[in-house]
Design a protein around this motif. Sequence first.
Motif, short mmCIF file in Angstrom:
data_model
loop_
_atom_site.label_atom_id
_atom_site.label_comp_id
_atom_site.label_asym_id
_atom_site.label_seq_id
_atom_site.Cartn_x
_atom_site.Cartn_y
_atom_site.Cartn_z
N SER A 6 40.47 36.00 23.82
CA SER A 6 41.25 35.69 25.02
C SER A 6 40.74 36.97 25.82
CB SER A 6 42.74 35.91 25.09
OG SER A 6 43.00 37.18 24.71
N CYS A 7 40.96 36.85 27.15
CA CYS A 7 40.57 38.30 28.00
C CYS A 7 41.06 39.34 27.49
CB CYS A 7 40.84 38.05 29.60
SG CYS A 7 39.84 36.70 30.31
N LYS A 8 42.47 39.29 27.02
CA LYS A 8 43.04 40.49 26.49
C LYS A 8 42.68 41.02 25.22
CE LYS A 8 48.01 41.60 25.71
NZ LYS A 8 49.11 40.92 25.14
N PHE A 32 30.35 35.87 22.93
CA PHE A 32 30.62 34.77 23.40
C PHE A 32 31.77 34.68 24.46
CE2 PHE A 32 29.05 33.08 19.26
CZ PHE A 32 28.09 31.95 20.11
N HIS A 33 32.60 35.47 24.49
CA HIS A 33 33.61 35.57 25.66
C HIS A 33 33.04 36.17 26.94
CE1 HIS A 33 37.61 35.88 27.29
NE2 HIS A 33 37.04 36.79 28.21
N LEU A 34 31.95 37.15 26.73
CA LEU A 34 31.34 37.72 27.92
C LEU A 34 30.58 36.63 28.57
CD1 LEU A 34 30.63 41.20 26.60
CD2 LEU A 34 32.28 40.59 28.17
N ILE A 36 30.94 33.52 28.71
CA ILE A 36 31.70 32.46 29.63
C ILE A 36 32.63 33.19 30.58
CG2 ILE A 36 31.63 30.77 27.80
CD1 ILE A 36 34.64 31.65 27.51
N CYS A 37 32.83 34.67 30.68
CA CYS A 37 33.83 35.10 31.44
C CYS A 37 33.18 36.22 32.29
CB CYS A 37 35.18 35.76 30.47
SG CYS A 37 36.37 36.31 31.78
N SER A 38 32.93 36.04 33.59
CA SER A 38 32.30 36.85 34.11
C SER A 38 33.12 38.05 34.73
CB SER A 38 31.82 36.55 35.69
OG SER A 38 32.95 35.91 36.42
N ALA A 39 34.61 38.00 34.84
CA ALA A 39 35.46 38.74 34.98
C ALA A 39 35.36 39.87 34.00
CB ALA A 39 36.81 38.42 35.10
N CYS A 40 35.35 39.37 32.67
CA CYS A 40 35.35 40.50 31.49
C CYS A 40 33.85 41.10 31.55
CB CYS A 40 35.49 39.75 30.40
SG CYS A 40 37.52 39.33 30.14
N ARG A 41 32.82 40.47 31.96
CA ARG A 41 31.48 41.06 32.01
C ARG A 41 31.70 42.26 32.86
NH1 ARG A 41 29.22 35.99 31.75
NH2 ARG A 41 28.72 36.08 34.18
ZN LIG Z 1 37.77 37.41 29.96
#
Ligand SMILES: [Zn+2]
Length: 108
Positions: A6-8, A32-34, A36-41
Amino acid sequence: MSTWTSCKDAAKTVAEGLERELPFHRRVALKFHLLICSACRRYRRQVVGIHRLVRRHVNESSQSVVELDLATRQRFIEKLRQASVTIDAGTPAAGTPVIPPDGGSSHR
Ligand SMILES: [Zn+2]
């Protein structure tokens, strides 16, 4: 066991990754999360940038290295996260770095 991050969890992993080498499976999960998730990048880039700036500032201003305690850092990160989400929602232009990847360290 879940392979989903998760983002958390990702934010936590990013913060911990600044402190020490993370176990392989956690780095992979974060990667992997990064993907798919531009916010977390974006978040990660900002956190790493700030971490560097703080390091450098501390190194320049005194000989001893003072680290932020974890609670303070988490609060920082939360603020940043909220700020970047707000920016993300309001600004159509993506990929604008808030902090340059390398702040001209060899400039003299
Ligand atoms: Zn995220």
